[in-house]
Design a protein around this motif. Sequence first.
Motif, short mmCIF file in Angstrom:
data_model
loop_
_atom_site.label_atom_id
_atom_site.label_comp_id
_atom_site.label_asym_id
_atom_site.label_seq_id
_atom_site.Cartn_x
_atom_site.Cartn_y
_atom_site.Cartn_z
N ASP A 169 0.81 -1.22 0.00
CA ASP A 169 0.00 0.00 0.00
C ASP A 169 0.85 1.28 0.00
O ASP A 169 0.72 2.12 0.88
CB ASP A 169 -0.98 -0.02 1.18
CG ASP A 169 -1.98 -1.17 1.05
OD1 ASP A 169 -2.92 -1.05 0.24
OD2 ASP A 169 -1.78 -2.22 1.70
N HIS A 198 0.56 3.52 -2.35
CA HIS A 198 -0.44 4.54 -2.68
C HIS A 198 0.15 5.85 -3.17
O HIS A 198 -0.24 6.94 -2.72
CB HIS A 198 -1.40 4.76 -1.50
CG HIS A 198 -2.42 3.66 -1.38
ND1 HIS A 198 -3.34 3.40 -2.38
CD2 HIS A 198 -2.65 2.75 -0.42
CE1 HIS A 198 -4.09 2.38 -2.03
NE2 HIS A 198 -3.69 1.95 -0.85
N ASP A 222 -1.28 -2.17 -4.48
CA ASP A 222 -1.66 -0.76 -4.33
C ASP A 222 -0.44 0.16 -4.34
O ASP A 222 -0.20 0.93 -3.40
CB ASP A 222 -2.55 -0.54 -3.10
CG ASP A 222 -4.01 -0.92 -3.37
OD1 ASP A 222 -4.31 -1.35 -4.51
OD2 ASP A 222 -4.84 -0.80 -2.46
N HIS A 247 -6.45 -0.87 -6.28
CA HIS A 247 -6.25 0.45 -6.90
C HIS A 247 -5.41 0.34 -8.18
O HIS A 247 -5.65 1.04 -9.15
CB HIS A 247 -5.59 1.42 -5.92
CG HIS A 247 -6.47 1.80 -4.77
ND1 HIS A 247 -7.05 3.05 -4.63
CD2 HIS A 247 -6.91 1.07 -3.71
CE1 HIS A 247 -7.79 3.07 -3.54
NE2 HIS A 247 -7.71 1.88 -2.95
N HIS A 288 -2.25 -9.27 -2.27
CA HIS A 288 -2.67 -7.99 -1.71
C HIS A 288 -3.73 -8.15 -0.62
O HIS A 288 -3.62 -7.60 0.47
CB HIS A 288 -3.20 -7.07 -2.82
CG HIS A 288 -3.62 -5.72 -2.34
ND1 HIS A 288 -2.73 -4.86 -1.73
CD2 HIS A 288 -4.82 -5.09 -2.32
CE1 HIS A 288 -3.37 -3.74 -1.37
NE2 HIS A 288 -4.64 -3.87 -1.72
N HIS A 307 -4.04 -1.74 5.83
CA HIS A 307 -3.37 -0.49 6.24
C HIS A 307 -3.07 -0.41 7.73
O HIS A 307 -2.89 0.67 8.28
CB HIS A 307 -4.18 0.74 5.81
CG HIS A 307 -4.26 0.94 4.33
ND1 HIS A 307 -4.17 2.17 3.72
CD2 HIS A 307 -4.40 0.05 3.31
CE1 HIS A 307 -4.28 2.04 2.41
NE2 HIS A 307 -4.42 0.76 2.13
ZN ZN Z 1 -4.60 0.13 -0.04
#
Ligand code: ZN
Length: 247
Positions: A8, A10, A36, A66, A117, A153
């Motif tokens: 993540d 991001h 992600d 994502h 993931h 997260h």
């Molecule tokens: Zn995420």
Amino acid sequence: MRIALLADVHANREALEACLEHARAECAERHVFLGDLVGYGADPEWVLETAMRLSAGGALAVLGNHDSGAAGKPDRAMHRDARLVVEWTRPRLSAPALDFLAGLPLMVEDGDRLYVHASARGPGRWDYVHDAEDAQLSLGAVRSRIVFCGHVHAPRLYCQAARCDVAVALPSGDDEIPLVHSRRWLAVLGAVGQPRDGNPDAAYAVFDTDQDTLVFYRVPYDVQEAARKIRAAGLPEWLGSRLAQGR
Ligand code: ZN
């Protein structure tokens, strides 16, 4: 071998730079991206260029929801602002970056480890591993001794002794946790680029394949700069302000 596990990201350049520097100091020889890479943050192209460069040198990466959205397959369960950032991200990516995302696998097996993931039970459904029951379902779907995932997260470790139910073990700062061989393990990595456990520091972990030890790290980074870029890009304000809160 020491493996840096990064989930993540991001599109948060400042957080990824800080974790990569920390991992260098920890003598990590390989990187694994647990999905992600993009979404929410303002630096998708830089993050993807970095992941592609490391992948060319042997890093592994799996697809996140994502990433899948940015590659052209929207996740209908995503909330409005997350979808908005995915739509903002896609036209900002180069053709090689889009190809890289589109080519990412949902899961990768690496020795006795599995990288994915979300839950390994139907990984394209993007189910979260929120508790011991979810962890049991994810571990039950595969044969690997250790499953590493992201998506939640917030860092968390689950452990299963033979013929027992999965139990939760909260990772505490910088402890070396032996992932003993007689048990199975599921580690949820915290987020590099958007922690949501109340601690704004970037989260990642290092797994040592020789010692069978895992260490969860928190790494401070320039949160204000990452938030400023989100505002400057015209993305929803709260996606920047939540970085400082770690929520
Ligand atoms: Zn995420």
